[in-house]
Design a protein around this motif. Structure first.
Motif, PDB file in Angstrom:
ATOM      1  N   VAL A 163       0.875  -1.189   0.000  1.00  0.00           N
ATOM      2  CA  VAL A 163       0.000   0.000   0.000  1.00  0.00           C
ATOM      3  C   VAL A 163       0.900   1.222   0.000  1.00  0.00           C
ATOM      4  CG1 VAL A 163      -1.798   1.255   1.235  1.00  0.00           C
ATOM      5  CG2 VAL A 163      -1.825  -1.250   1.194  1.00  0.00           C
ATOM      6  N   ARG A 164       0.972   1.883  -1.127  1.00  0.00           N
ATOM      7  CA  ARG A 164       1.928   2.974  -1.326  1.00  0.00           C
ATOM      8  C   ARG A 164       1.301   4.368  -1.242  1.00  0.00           C
ATOM      9  NH1 ARG A 164       7.240   1.362  -0.947  1.00  0.00           N
ATOM     10  NH2 ARG A 164       7.609  -0.546  -2.154  1.00  0.00           N
ATOM     11  N   PHE A 165      -0.031   4.429  -1.342  1.00  0.00           N
ATOM     12  CA  PHE A 165      -0.681   5.737  -1.397  1.00  0.00           C
ATOM     13  C   PHE A 165      -1.931   5.772  -0.516  1.00  0.00           C
ATOM     14  CE2 PHE A 165       1.392   5.039  -5.509  1.00  0.00           C
ATOM     15  CZ  PHE A 165       2.208   6.152  -5.578  1.00  0.00           C
ATOM     16  N   VAL A 166      -2.332   6.987  -0.153  1.00  0.00           N
ATOM     17  CA  VAL A 166      -3.589   7.230   0.555  1.00  0.00           C
ATOM     18  C   VAL A 166      -4.368   8.245  -0.264  1.00  0.00           C
ATOM     19  CG1 VAL A 166      -4.669   8.143   2.639  1.00  0.00           C
ATOM     20  CG2 VAL A 166      -2.602   6.721   2.811  1.00  0.00           C
ATOM     21  N   SER A 167      -5.657   7.999  -0.453  1.00  0.00           N
ATOM     22  CA  SER A 167      -6.500   8.896  -1.243  1.00  0.00           C
ATOM     23  C   SER A 167      -7.723   9.307  -0.439  1.00  0.00           C
ATOM     24  CB  SER A 167      -6.949   8.212  -2.539  1.00  0.00           C
ATOM     25  OG  SER A 167      -7.921   8.987  -3.213  1.00  0.00           O
ATOM     26  N   PHE A 168      -7.930  10.612  -0.284  1.00  0.00           N
ATOM     27  CA  PHE A 168      -9.149  11.135   0.337  1.00  0.00           C
ATOM     28  C   PHE A 168     -10.203  11.252  -0.763  1.00  0.00           C
ATOM     29  CE2 PHE A 168      -6.191  11.701   3.538  1.00  0.00           C
ATOM     30  CZ  PHE A 168      -6.706  12.301   4.680  1.00  0.00           C
ATOM     31  N   THR A 169     -11.334  10.563  -0.564  1.00  0.00           N
ATOM     32  CA  THR A 169     -12.324  10.428  -1.626  1.00  0.00           C
ATOM     33  C   THR A 169     -13.614  11.167  -1.267  1.00  0.00           C
ATOM     34  OG1 THR A 169     -11.410   8.252  -2.164  1.00  0.00           O
ATOM     35  CG2 THR A 169     -13.585   8.780  -3.053  1.00  0.00           C
ATOM     36  N   GLY A 170     -13.820  12.328  -1.857  1.00  0.00           N
ATOM     37  CA  GLY A 170     -15.068  13.065  -1.694  1.00  0.00           C
ATOM     38  C   GLY A 170     -15.972  12.840  -2.891  1.00  0.00           C
ATOM     39  N   VAL A 171     -17.253  13.172  -2.758  1.00  0.00           N
ATOM     40  CA  VAL A 171     -18.218  12.978  -3.842  1.00  0.00           C
ATOM     41  C   VAL A 171     -18.932  14.304  -4.097  1.00  0.00           C
ATOM     42  CG1 VAL A 171     -20.169  11.628  -4.693  1.00  0.00           C
ATOM     43  CG2 VAL A 171     -18.539  10.591  -3.102  1.00  0.00           C
ATOM     44  N   ASP A 172     -18.771  14.842  -5.313  1.00  0.00           N
ATOM     45  CA  ASP A 172     -19.367  16.140  -5.624  1.00  0.00           C
ATOM     46  C   ASP A 172     -20.800  15.973  -6.130  1.00  0.00           C
ATOM     47  OD1 ASP A 172     -19.210  15.320  -8.276  1.00  0.00           O
ATOM     48  OD2 ASP A 172     -17.461  16.558  -8.740  1.00  0.00           O
ATOM     49  N   MET A 173     -21.380  17.053  -6.669  1.00  0.00           N
ATOM     50  CA  MET A 173     -22.782  17.001  -7.082  1.00  0.00           C
ATOM     51  C   MET A 173     -22.978  16.288  -8.417  1.00  0.00           C
ATOM     52  SD  MET A 173     -23.576  18.198  -4.355  1.00  0.00           S
ATOM     53  CE  MET A 173     -25.170  17.482  -4.655  1.00  0.00           C
ATOM     54  N   GLY A 174     -21.885  16.006  -9.108  1.00  0.00           N
ATOM     55  CA  GLY A 174     -21.982  15.205 -10.326  1.00  0.00           C
ATOM     56  C   GLY A 174     -21.774  13.728 -10.060  1.00  0.00           C
ATOM     57  N   ASN A 175     -21.688  13.349  -8.772  1.00  0.00           N
ATOM     58  CA  ASN A 175     -21.449  11.975  -8.354  1.00  0.00           C
ATOM     59  C   ASN A 175     -20.052  11.509  -8.746  1.00  0.00           C
ATOM     60  OD1 ASN A 175     -22.391   9.779  -6.903  1.00  0.00           O
ATOM     61  ND2 ASN A 175     -23.279   8.746  -8.675  1.00  0.00           N
TER      62      ASN A 175
ATOM     63  N   GLY B 225     -21.785  18.788  -0.655  1.00  0.00           N
ATOM     64  CA  GLY B 225     -21.592  17.580  -1.441  1.00  0.00           C
ATOM     65  C   GLY B 225     -22.607  16.495  -1.138  1.00  0.00           C
ATOM     66  N   SER B 226     -22.445  15.371  -1.821  1.00  0.00           N
ATOM     67  CA  SER B 226     -23.429  14.291  -1.778  1.00  0.00           C
ATOM     68  C   SER B 226     -23.433  13.542  -0.452  1.00  0.00           C
ATOM     69  CB  SER B 226     -23.154  13.303  -2.920  1.00  0.00           C
ATOM     70  OG  SER B 226     -23.248  13.943  -4.178  1.00  0.00           O
TER      71      SER B 226
ATOM     72  N   HIS C  98     -26.243   5.526 -12.953  1.00  0.00           N
ATOM     73  CA  HIS C  98     -25.725   6.889 -12.860  1.00  0.00           C
ATOM     74  C   HIS C  98     -26.509   7.751 -11.870  1.00  0.00           C
ATOM     75  CE1 HIS C  98     -22.429   7.507 -15.780  1.00  0.00           C
ATOM     76  NE2 HIS C  98     -22.921   6.423 -16.331  1.00  0.00           N
ATOM     77  N   THR C  99     -27.580   7.216 -11.299  1.00  0.00           N
ATOM     78  CA  THR C  99     -28.300   7.939 -10.253  1.00  0.00           C
ATOM     79  C   THR C  99     -27.373   8.143  -9.057  1.00  0.00           C
ATOM     80  OG1 THR C  99     -30.436   7.016 -10.921  1.00  0.00           O
ATOM     81  CG2 THR C  99     -30.268   7.857  -8.679  1.00  0.00           C
ATOM     82  N   ASN C 100     -27.403   9.334  -8.465  1.00  0.00           N
ATOM     83  CA  ASN C 100     -26.582   9.619  -7.293  1.00  0.00           C
ATOM     84  C   ASN C 100     -27.194   8.909  -6.087  1.00  0.00           C
ATOM     85  OD1 ASN C 100     -25.436  10.867  -4.938  1.00  0.00           O
ATOM     86  ND2 ASN C 100     -24.775  12.574  -6.225  1.00  0.00           N
ATOM     87  N   THR C 101     -26.580   7.798  -5.685  1.00  0.00           N
ATOM     88  CA  THR C 101     -27.150   6.963  -4.627  1.00  0.00           C
ATOM     89  C   THR C 101     -27.199   7.692  -3.297  1.00  0.00           C
ATOM     90  OG1 THR C 101     -26.446   4.956  -5.768  1.00  0.00           O
ATOM     91  CG2 THR C 101     -26.903   4.757  -3.417  1.00  0.00           C
ATOM     92  N   TYR C 102     -26.207   8.549  -3.020  1.00  0.00           N
ATOM     93  CA  TYR C 102     -26.217   9.306  -1.768  1.00  0.00           C
ATOM     94  C   TYR C 102     -27.466  10.186  -1.691  1.00  0.00           C
ATOM     95  CZ  TYR C 102     -21.259   8.018  -1.629  1.00  0.00           C
ATOM     96  OH  TYR C 102     -20.074   7.327  -1.608  1.00  0.00           O
ATOM     97  N   LEU C 103     -27.799  10.836  -2.797  1.00  0.00           N
ATOM     98  CA  LEU C 103     -28.944  11.744  -2.802  1.00  0.00           C
ATOM     99  C   LEU C 103     -30.264  10.989  -2.782  1.00  0.00           C
ATOM    100  CD1 LEU C 103     -27.889  14.556  -5.322  1.00  0.00           C
ATOM    101  CD2 LEU C 103     -27.461  14.403  -2.867  1.00  0.00           C
ATOM    102  N   ILE C 104     -30.374   9.910  -3.571  1.00  0.00           N
ATOM    103  CA  ILE C 104     -31.669   9.252  -3.676  1.00  0.00           C
ATOM    104  C   ILE C 104     -32.018   8.505  -2.397  1.00  0.00           C
ATOM    105  CG2 ILE C 104     -30.867   7.084  -4.709  1.00  0.00           C
ATOM    106  CD1 ILE C 104     -34.122   9.028  -5.430  1.00  0.00           C
TER     107      ILE C 104
ATOM    108  N   MET D 101     -26.510  19.387 -13.141  1.00  0.00           N
ATOM    109  CA  MET D 101     -27.156  18.407 -14.010  1.00  0.00           C
ATOM    110  C   MET D 101     -27.771  19.060 -15.245  1.00  0.00           C
ATOM    111  SD  MET D 101     -26.145  15.847 -12.387  1.00  0.00           S
ATOM    112  CE  MET D 101     -26.629  14.801 -13.763  1.00  0.00           C
ATOM    113  N   ILE D 102     -28.296  20.272 -15.113  1.00  0.00           N
ATOM    114  CA  ILE D 102     -28.819  20.955 -16.298  1.00  0.00           C
ATOM    115  C   ILE D 102     -27.673  21.333 -17.232  1.00  0.00           C
ATOM    116  CG2 ILE D 102     -29.910  23.093 -17.076  1.00  0.00           C
ATOM    117  CD1 ILE D 102     -31.873  22.822 -14.786  1.00  0.00           C
ATOM    118  N   HIS D 103     -26.558  21.786 -16.650  1.00  0.00           N
ATOM    119  CA  HIS D 103     -25.383  22.092 -17.472  1.00  0.00           C
ATOM    120  C   HIS D 103     -24.888  20.825 -18.177  1.00  0.00           C
ATOM    121  CE1 HIS D 103     -21.691  24.046 -18.739  1.00  0.00           C
ATOM    122  NE2 HIS D 103     -20.995  23.059 -18.184  1.00  0.00           N
ATOM    123  N   LYS D 104     -24.854  19.717 -17.454  1.00  0.00           N
ATOM    124  CA  LYS D 104     -24.414  18.459 -18.046  1.00  0.00           C
ATOM    125  C   LYS D 104     -25.352  18.025 -19.166  1.00  0.00           C
ATOM    126  CE  LYS D 104     -23.207  13.682 -16.888  1.00  0.00           C
ATOM    127  NZ  LYS D 104     -23.069  12.673 -15.815  1.00  0.00           N
TER     128      LYS D 104
END
Length: 614
Positions: free
Chosen positions: A6-18, A107-108, A397-403, A513-516
């Motif tokens: 294990v060589r790396f650590v990643s902080f994983t956030g989730v934005d509004m685009g999932n 965020g989500s 592709h539905t944002n599971t955190y939001l739904i 989502m409208i922009h997307k």
């Protein structure tokens, strides 16, 4: 270290685009700064993640704050072998919250956390205020017995796999689907290898994998002259056990990463799009909701279960949750279906729900298996803890955190109404089974909410729309439920509780989502449509065949209407492009629907023409 690979650590956030962030920190640096990083998190470029109306170029500070209450995952890169251990290089992924300007969580993930905590707290208050309900729940005498409200969730992930660059044969896929040639059939070749490897890896992670199998879509793979399988085009599904809301959403995100990596190692592409191919089954992601109570004696009681399961379908809490979800579903739909592909999937005939209606079962002893409804009541007569709801409209592709979070809050609205009215299970069964035009204490008069019939075969489109309401046809129509052309906090107050931060999160989500929608339409859908139009070419030489000549003439006319400019007339695609450039979303919505109608007409007439050419 026990795991030097294990060589790396990643902080994983989730934005509004999932989208999940992936900031790789070398392990040595993480260990040196561990206390600081676990408390303060790490900074990221807020203007580069999807947080519109929150973070932009002039206000871009966003930190990733680690979530200490969920599981962390080690993800392995099988293409990068650690020279010291001979093992794939690993990255410890830490699920994290997004914090804007040092103080506001956005965020989500924070939306789900706040929603779940609010539901549990408010439900406890409602139970305390209306103790009559315990007469209708088995195994619990009163609020004083409850130690903790426990929410449980799970998702069922469908996806398509294929060999790179292969094109789909729509006719072959369609007939294979109609004949049920793929569903639950034996997997073979690289698909079998990839699926088995995926299930083994998921099991090592402890996700509680239940099964993996073929879904309804796909065609049989062919073996080429080299002895290798090619022309692979198959739909699969993987299911795993339920867990807490946040863990369920985090698990799903990690499982998608694993599926992509493993199938790619086997020379296969994976897509989680809702509708990768028009005219063929799309991919769903059925989302399950449960509510239980952990009692002070250590036992667990399902709060949706009736006191006597042979005499009722559910407790008043179960009925209230289901009625709240159905009555308020329009507010959820922008989260369920936020993309063009979503609406391509949600059409009659492809086992995807198109009506706001539920199924309970033919009787108390016969659990429902109606696959045409929006929400199904899931029951296992041997396991009271299994009683839950299955929302069938989300896709991968539905944002599971939001739904998940928003879904529980619509349920809370129904639970409040039911308990305030003091309703019994029998009274509530009559309510949810009401006919069109009948008054109800909570549900709308001119709607029906329950059907045990096949909604696709036993109702016309006009009947479905009258009885169950008109479903939105595209992204813009869906977001009108949050305000006519804008974001109205009152329209979404049911799932924000009037909290400005929660409203800010949903406002940001809507903008992204409208922009997307518009950008994907402009830069992907329009070019792809032009490619399809160019593929519809003249194939016959003899104009004496009136059938061929007529079909080709109609095809050419439709091609021109959709995509070809003429003096004094813009094509439909050009009008859609102009609407996007002018930010005329209502106009784009109208053109999108007309283009879809004309394209379907072209597919039909050109298909007749092509099939008749010798």
């Amino acid at each position: 270290m026990a795991h030097p690979e294990v060589r790396f650590v990643s902080f994983t956030g989730v934005d509004m685009g999932n989208h999940s962030t992936d900031e790789k920190i070398p392990v040595a640096r993480f260990i040196d700064d561990m206390e600081k990083l676990l408390v303060g998190g790490v900074q990221t470029d807020g203007s580069s993640v999807a947080l519109p109306t929150i973070a932009d170029l002039s206000n871009a500070r966003v930190d990733l704050a680690p979530d200490m209450d969920v599981k962390w995952f080690v993800e392995y890169n099988y293409d990068n072998i650690d020279y010291e251990t001979g093992l794939p290089v690993g990255t410890l992924r830490i699920p994290s919250f997004l914090r804007h300007n040092g103080d506001t969580m956005v965020g989500s993930r924070i939306f789900l956390k706040n929603s779940a905590e609010r539901f549990s707290a408010e439900l406890r208050k409602e139970l305390e205020a209306h103790p009559y309900v315990f007469e209708h729940i088995g195994g619990i005498d009163g609020i004083e017995d409850i130690e903790e409200i426990k929410l449980t969730n799970a998702t069922e992930l469908e996806f398509w796999v294929k060999t790179p660059d292969d094109k789909a044969d729509r006719d072959q896929l369609s007939i294979a689907q109609e004949l049920k040639e793929q569903y639950w059939q034996r997997v073979s070749g690289p698909v079998a290898t990839a699926l088995e490897q995926t299930l083994e890896i998921l099991d090592h992670y402890g996700f509680g994998v239940e099964m993996g199998h073929k879904e309804v879509g796909g065609v049989k793979a062919k073996m080429g002259n080299s002895g290798n399988f090619d022309h692979i085009m198959e739909q699969l599904e993987i299911d795993w056990k339920y867990t807490s809301p946040m863990q369920a959403a985090d698990n799903e995100a990690q499982i998608k990463h694993i599926i992509r990596d493993v199938f790619r190692m086997n020379g296969l592409e994976v897509t989680f799009h809702a509708k990768p191919m028009i005219g063929v089954a799309g991919s769903g992601e059925h989302t399950h909701y449960g509510v239980a109570a952990r009692l002070k004696d250590g036992s667990t009681v399902n709060l949706f279960e009736p006191a006597v399961r042979d005499e009722d379908f559910m407790s008043p809490l179960g009925y209230g949750a289901l009625m709240g979800l159905l009555r308020n579903y329009e507010v959820l739909n922008p989260i369920v279906a936020p993309e063009h592909d979503s609406f391509q999937r949600l059409k009659p005939g492809y086992e995807a729900p198109v009506c706001i209606v539920s199924s309970l079962g033919m009787d108390y002893r016969t659990p429902s298996r109606n696959r045409t409804v929006l929400v199904g009541l899931v029951r296992d007569l041997q396991n009271p803890l299994a009683t839950r709801f299955e929302l069938r409209s989300p896709n991968p592709h539905t944002n599971t955190y939001l739904i998940i979070g928003a879904g529980y809050l619509t349920m809370l609205d129904g639970i409040r109404a039911v308990l305030a009215a003091g309703k019994t299970p029998r009274e509530l069964e009559a309510s949810i089974s009401k006919k069109y035009g009948e008054e109800d204490f909570y549900l709308e008069k001119d709607r029906e909410y329950r059907s045990e019939r096949n909604l696709f075969n036993e109702f016309t489109a006009e009947e479905r729309e009258k009885l169950f309401g008109r479903a939105p046809s595209n992204v813009w129509e869906s977001f009108q439920n949050w305000g006519d052309g804008c974001f109205d906090p009152e329209r979404v107050s049911l799932i924000t509780g009037g909290d400005e931060t929660m409203a800010m999160i949903l406002r940001s989500y809507r903008e992204h989502m409208i922009h997307k929608w518009t950008m994907e339409y402009h830069d992907r859908y329009i070019p792809n449509t032009m490619d399809f139009l160019r593929s519809c070419v003249r194939l016959h030489e003899d104009d004496n065949n009136e059938y061929d000549a007529s079909n080709w003439a109609k095809s050419a006319e439709l091609k021109s209407l959709i995509g070809r400019e003429e003096n004094g007339r813009d094509s439909l695609l050009m009008q859609a492009r102009n609407a996007i450039d002018a930010s005329d979303y209502a106009g784009l919505s109208r053109f999108e629907l007309e283009i879809e109608e004309r394209l379907e007409e072209l597919r039909e007439v050109y298909g007749r023409y092509r099939r008749n050419i010798l």
